[in-house]
Write a protein that holds these residues in place. Structure first.
Motif, PDB file in Angstrom:
ATOM      1  N   LYS A   1      45.137 -40.344  45.004  1.00  0.00           N
ATOM      2  CA  LYS A   1      46.451 -40.571  44.397  1.00  0.00           C
ATOM      3  C   LYS A   1      46.650 -39.688  43.176  1.00  0.00           C
ATOM      4  O   LYS A   1      47.743 -39.155  42.958  1.00  0.00           O
ATOM      5  CB  LYS A   1      46.605 -42.047  44.013  1.00  0.00           C
ATOM      6  CG  LYS A   1      46.673 -42.990  45.201  1.00  0.00           C
ATOM      7  CD  LYS A   1      46.743 -44.436  44.740  1.00  0.00           C
ATOM      8  CE  LYS A   1      46.751 -45.402  45.919  1.00  0.00           C
ATOM      9  NZ  LYS A   1      46.760 -46.812  45.485  1.00  0.00           N
ATOM     10  N   ALA A   2      45.593 -39.534  42.371  1.00  0.00           N
ATOM     11  CA  ALA A   2      45.681 -38.670  41.188  1.00  0.00           C
ATOM     12  C   ALA A   2      45.967 -37.229  41.598  1.00  0.00           C
ATOM     13  O   ALA A   2      46.774 -36.537  40.966  1.00  0.00           O
ATOM     14  CB  ALA A   2      44.386 -38.750  40.387  1.00  0.00           C
ATOM     15  N   ALA A   3      45.296 -36.772  42.666  1.00  0.00           N
ATOM     16  CA  ALA A   3      45.518 -35.403  43.153  1.00  0.00           C
ATOM     17  C   ALA A   3      46.944 -35.237  43.665  1.00  0.00           C
ATOM     18  O   ALA A   3      47.583 -34.200  43.434  1.00  0.00           O
ATOM     19  CB  ALA A   3      44.513 -35.079  44.257  1.00  0.00           C
ATOM     20  N   GLU A   4      47.478 -36.241  44.341  1.00  0.00           N
ATOM     21  CA  GLU A   4      48.861 -36.172  44.838  1.00  0.00           C
ATOM     22  C   GLU A   4      49.854 -36.126  43.678  1.00  0.00           C
ATOM     23  O   GLU A   4      50.909 -35.484  43.785  1.00  0.00           O
ATOM     24  CB  GLU A   4      49.143 -37.377  45.732  1.00  0.00           C
ATOM     25  CG  GLU A   4      48.397 -37.327  47.067  1.00  0.00           C
ATOM     26  CD  GLU A   4      48.535 -38.620  47.858  1.00  0.00           C
ATOM     27  OE1 GLU A   4      49.115 -39.591  47.294  1.00  0.00           O
ATOM     28  OE2 GLU A   4      48.078 -38.665  49.004  1.00  0.00           O
ATOM     29  N   LEU A   5      49.541 -36.805  42.582  1.00  0.00           N
ATOM     30  CA  LEU A   5      50.411 -36.791  41.398  1.00  0.00           C
ATOM     31  C   LEU A   5      50.243 -35.506  40.588  1.00  0.00           C
ATOM     32  O   LEU A   5      51.058 -35.210  39.715  1.00  0.00           O
ATOM     33  CB  LEU A   5      50.105 -37.992  40.504  1.00  0.00           C
ATOM     34  CG  LEU A   5      50.491 -39.369  41.045  1.00  0.00           C
ATOM     35  CD1 LEU A   5      49.865 -40.479  40.197  1.00  0.00           C
ATOM     36  CD2 LEU A   5      52.009 -39.539  41.082  1.00  0.00           C
ATOM     37  N   GLY A   6      49.179 -34.751  40.873  1.00  0.00           N
ATOM     38  CA  GLY A   6      48.914 -33.517  40.136  1.00  0.00           C
ATOM     39  C   GLY A   6      48.347 -33.755  38.755  1.00  0.00           C
ATOM     40  O   GLY A   6      48.481 -32.911  37.863  1.00  0.00           O
ATOM     41  N   VAL A   7      47.679 -34.901  38.549  1.00  0.00           N
ATOM     42  CA  VAL A   7      47.129 -35.266  37.245  1.00  0.00           C
ATOM     43  C   VAL A   7      45.619 -35.048  37.247  1.00  0.00           C
ATOM     44  O   VAL A   7      44.927 -35.462  38.180  1.00  0.00           O
ATOM     45  CB  VAL A   7      47.441 -36.736  36.905  1.00  0.00           C
ATOM     46  CG1 VAL A   7      46.802 -37.124  35.577  1.00  0.00           C
ATOM     47  CG2 VAL A   7      48.947 -36.964  36.846  1.00  0.00           C
TER      48      VAL A   7
END
Length: 513
Positions: free
Chosen positions: A300-306
């Motif tokens: 999820k963090a990777a999908e948010l770009g964070v």
């Protein structure tokens, strides 16, 4: 010996002091007044449209002022706040002499959890205005706050069964004594009463057991149904709520909170999503402890770009010799196989197995049967070494690399996120939830806590005068804005009236419209 003498209580004064004169110009109660007056209460979700018949309601602004004053001065009880309205000159000034009773005060907090969260958001916006939010480095963590529910009134299947077994044993003893009774009427009556009492207890526990089965939960609390027994520290447990918090590093100001009754493992993705909206970008770095180390949350963090830095937990299953732990097996992505330290290839049959954590594939090799160092690598007698690779391993390994390259950066996490908890729980004594019956009510209590913390923090950093000037100017802007808006609508109304007078719509058949 001379002492300081007070005034005569019966002395009349020619120029009595007003409440306004009794409150100094730099008193923080004036900041609370200005802050609440700057809020658009209706748009925040507070109810402002009340029925005209009956006794007039208290305005939400007055009750919000009372709560903010109370929480900033370590008073959360509605009964204590009611007392303050009659004996505290600052509260008298703030509420202009109003005295709401404790039920009215309590109901306001109970009924407005969502609106209170928006008030908290207003404190974050205020901090942003004064450039107190850096938005570059955030830290997330959780803290347990005890619920209004004792351990005695928290049950799981094992605990219920233990009680039922105990009751069955007692019933057996009483029935045996009743059968052996030699006609003693008094003892017989006492035994029958004991049997009836135990039957009632049995029915009570069976009802709880039924509730547990129907809800699908692993535990149930009877006083505060949504609270759960959780580990607070080491092996100590409490019936509590888990409060997730995101804190900005520049001045240790919380920008987000959420009250849950779950652990940290699935919380990071949702926290990052909200933080991205609050900060307004995804260019920040977020720090978390090992409780948040979950593959799906990394995705999820990777999908948010964070970019996240999450502490790496210890290896759950070690080989007899640490040199043969899984991390020392090399993965070859091109062929989808592992190479062990002895050079053997471990292959998979391609099947994805399901688990609570994540789907995974298994890798093994027949070379384990004849491997000279098998006893150093695995304790399995039948299958040899089996390596499991879940679908999120790429994200987990990427986090491991980031941690290795940013050790000093990560060490700042605790100093950032524990700062508000130290103040709230140790200095203020707010280590428990004041309300009960639901997460929503607990969220209202926690929202007021963090709102009070942010206001206090902003006051301490920028000073009362700077905040007062800003709020006064902001209020003047609001007054001018509404005056201009009212003038605009008056002009529009006059123009419409002139148009109607010139229109044929003034014929009698149109006058009922």
């Amino acid at each position: 010996m001379k002492y300081q003498q007070g005034q005569d209580r019966e002395q009349l004064h020619i120029f009595p002091m007003s409440m306004e004169a009794a409150i100094s110009s730099d008193n923080e109660v004036r900041m609370i007044e200005l802050f609440v007056e700057s809020l658009d209460i209706k748009s925040l979700g507070f109810k402002v449209d009340h029925m005209e018949n009956g006794r007039p309601a208290y305005h939400p602004k007055d009750l919000l002022k009372l709560f903010l004053y109370g929480y900033m001065n370590r008073i959360r009880s509605s009964r204590e706040l009611e007392k303050e309205t009659r004996r505290n000159i600052e509260v008298m000034w703030l509420l202009k002499g109003l005295n709401p009773d404790h039920n009215t005060i309590s109901n306001f907090r109970r009924d407005n959890p969502n609106a209170i969260k928006k008030v908290f958001r207003a404190t974050v916006a205020l901090a942003k205005h004064f450039n107190l939010i850096g938005g570059k480095l955030l830290a997330g963590d959780s803290t347990k706050l005890r619920a209004q529910n004792s351990k005695k009134n928290n049950f799981n299947e094992k605990k219920i069964q233990r009680h039922l077994d105990y009751i069955e044993n007692k019933l057996g003893e009483y029935e045996k004594q009743l059968a052996e009774n030699d006609g003693d009427k008094e003892k017989e009556q006492e035994l029958k009463q004991q049997i009836e009492t135990q039957q009632q207890r049995k029915q009570s526990y069976e009802n709880i057991q039924k509730q547990l089965v129907e809800s699908g939960e692993v535990q149930v609390s009877t006083s505060d149904p949504e609270s759960r027994q959780m580990i607070t520290r080491n092996n100590i447990t409490e019936v509590a709520y888990n409060v997730q918090t995101t804190v900005d590093d520049q001045h240790n100001i919380p920008i987000d909170y959420k009250v849950t009754n779950e652990n940290d493992s699935k919380a990071m993705g949702d926290m990052l999503r909200r933080a991205k909206v609050i900060v307004g970008n995804n260019t920040f770095t977020a720090l978390y402890d090992k409780g948040y180390h979950t593959g799906s949350e990394f995705e999820k963090a990777a999908e948010l770009g964070v970019e996240v830095l999450v502490a790496i937990p210890a290896v759950a299953a070690n080989a007899p010799d640490e040199a043969y732990n899984v991390e020392h097996f090399r993965y070859e992505a091109a062929g989808d196989y592992y190479v062990c330290p002895q050079g053997s290839e471990l292959h998979t049959n391609g099947t994805w197995y399901q688990s609570k954590a994540a789907p995974f594939k298994q890798y093994k090799t027949p070379d384990c049967k004849t491997c000279p160092v098998r006893e150093l690598c695995t304790t399995s007698i039948k299958n040899g070494k089996i390596v499991q690779r879940n679908k999120y391993v790429e994200y987990i390994e990427a986090n491991k690399i980031r941690i290795q390259h940013n050790q000093n950066y990560y060490r700042r996490r605790q100093a950032i996120v524990e700062h508000p908890y130290g103040t709230i729980k140790r200095q203020w004594g707010f280590n428990y939830i004041m309300t009960k019956k639901s997460i929503k009510r607990a969220s209202a209590d926690v929202g007021l806590v963090f709102t009070a913390y942010n206001l206090r923090r902003i006051l301490n950093i920028i000073g009362k005068e700077a905040l007062r000037c800003f709020l006064v100017d902001f209020l003047m802007y609001i007054v001018v804005f509404w005056a201009l808006l009212e003038h605009f609508w008056r002009m529009q109304k006059n123009q419409l009236q002139v148009s109607l007078e010139k229109s044929s719509c003034l014929e009698p058949k149109y006058l009922l419209i």
